[in-house]
Design an enzyme around this catalytic site. Structure first.
Site, PDB file in Angstrom:
ATOM      1  N   SER A 293       0.866  -1.271   0.022  1.00  0.00           N
ATOM      2  CA  SER A 293       0.014   0.098   0.046  1.00  0.00           C
ATOM      3  C   SER A 293       0.943   1.211  -0.039  1.00  0.00           C
ATOM      4  O   SER A 293       2.093   1.193   0.274  1.00  0.00           O
ATOM      5  CB  SER A 293      -1.037   0.089   1.097  1.00  0.00           C
ATOM      6  OG  SER A 293      -1.608   1.233   1.329  1.00  0.00           O
TER       7      SER A 293
ATOM      8  N   TYR B 269      -1.064  -0.997  10.658  1.00  0.00           N
ATOM      9  CA  TYR B 269      -1.208  -1.392   9.160  1.00  0.00           C
ATOM     10  C   TYR B 269       0.202  -0.969   8.376  1.00  0.00           C
ATOM     11  O   TYR B 269       0.209  -1.660   7.422  1.00  0.00           O
ATOM     12  CB  TYR B 269      -2.448  -0.518   8.826  1.00  0.00           C
ATOM     13  CG  TYR B 269      -2.937  -0.883   7.244  1.00  0.00           C
ATOM     14  CD1 TYR B 269      -3.777  -1.834   6.971  1.00  0.00           C
ATOM     15  CD2 TYR B 269      -2.622  -0.109   6.386  1.00  0.00           C
ATOM     16  CE1 TYR B 269      -3.878  -2.057   5.734  1.00  0.00           C
ATOM     17  CE2 TYR B 269      -3.219  -0.063   5.080  1.00  0.00           C
ATOM     18  CZ  TYR B 269      -3.688  -1.056   4.648  1.00  0.00           C
ATOM     19  OH  TYR B 269      -4.098  -1.433   3.649  1.00  0.00           O
TER      20      TYR B 269
END
Length: 240
Positions: free
Chosen positions: A135, A148
């Site tokens: 990401s 995350y």
């Protein structure tokens, strides 16, 4: 013989986009997902695909998934490590529980390790490729997203390490998607204008890159991370 791709988290979002894209290119598709109903629906929608209920954080579950895939299609030519807990936000850092931290790391990062470990021998035989789905949050963050961000940053390092370990038989690359609209969210002109490319991303944008990176056209590319975000991370933002 028809090539086979194993896609974790393939029942929805970017994973489903990849499944549809590879199937359209004539590949056999095997979907691994923790959502049984969605996984079976996705496999049925694609036609000729297969599915295994899989928790990528469980080595026993991963091993059974890989065995089922090989039993069904006889080979694994590509692995897309896409499964993950998608919500980047948790409670504030001072209140973040070890349990919550560990769960996100175990699914988003350890899951990729376990799938790679158990697919490696099959991928070596096929001179195949691996895509780790990270990401843009591996490079930039908002508040309360430590676990995350750490899991996605870890995927970048895992990518270049495993590329060295598995090469030259297996190539390993990483894709870092930005804003990819897979939820049906009604985007606005403002949403699109944040991107130098002029729009929010689509699942096909990531799927086409993944397909290229595991294809014969990309045989000289391994250990790399590719940002696919419409240019959003290179655009300077000023607060008035």
């Amino acid at each position: 013989m028809t090539k086979c791709v194993l896609i974790t988290g393939g029942a929805g979002g970017i994973g489903l986009g990849c499944a549809l894209y590879f199937a359209d290119k004539g590949w056999s598709v095997f979907i691994a997902d923790i959502n049984g109903e969605a996984g079976r629906d996705a496999a049925q929608k694609i036609g000729g695909a297969d599915f295994a209920l899989t928790d990528v954080a469980s080595e026993e579950s991963v091993k059974a998934c890989v065995e089922k895939c090989v039993l069904r299609f006889g080979r694994i030519d590509a692995l897309i490590n896409n499964a993950g807990i998608a919500d980047p936000f948790t409670e504030p850092l001072e209140k973040l529980s070890l349990e919550r931290w560990s769960r996100i790391i175990s699914v988003n990062l350890t899951g990729a390790f376990l799938m790679t470990k158990h697919c490696a021998a099959h991928l070596r035989r096929a001179n195949g490729g691996i895509i780790n789905m990270a990401s843009t949050r591996a490079f930039q963050s908002e508040k309360n997203s430590e676990s995350y961000a750490a899991s996605k940053g870890g995927l970048l390092s895992f990518t270049h390490a495993s590329a060295v370990s598995l090469g030259p038989d297996v190539r390993v690359n990483c894709i870092c998607p930005g804003w990819i609209n897979v939820s049906g969210y009604q985007t606005s002109e403002r949403d699109h204008s944040q991107h130098p490319a002029g729009r929010v991303g689509k699942a096909e944008d990531i799927a086409s890159l993944a397909y290229y990176l595991v294809s014969d056209e990309a045989k000289f590319i391994t250990g790399q991370s590719f940002t696919a975000d419409g240019g959003m991370t290179v655009k300077m933002v000023y607060v008035d």
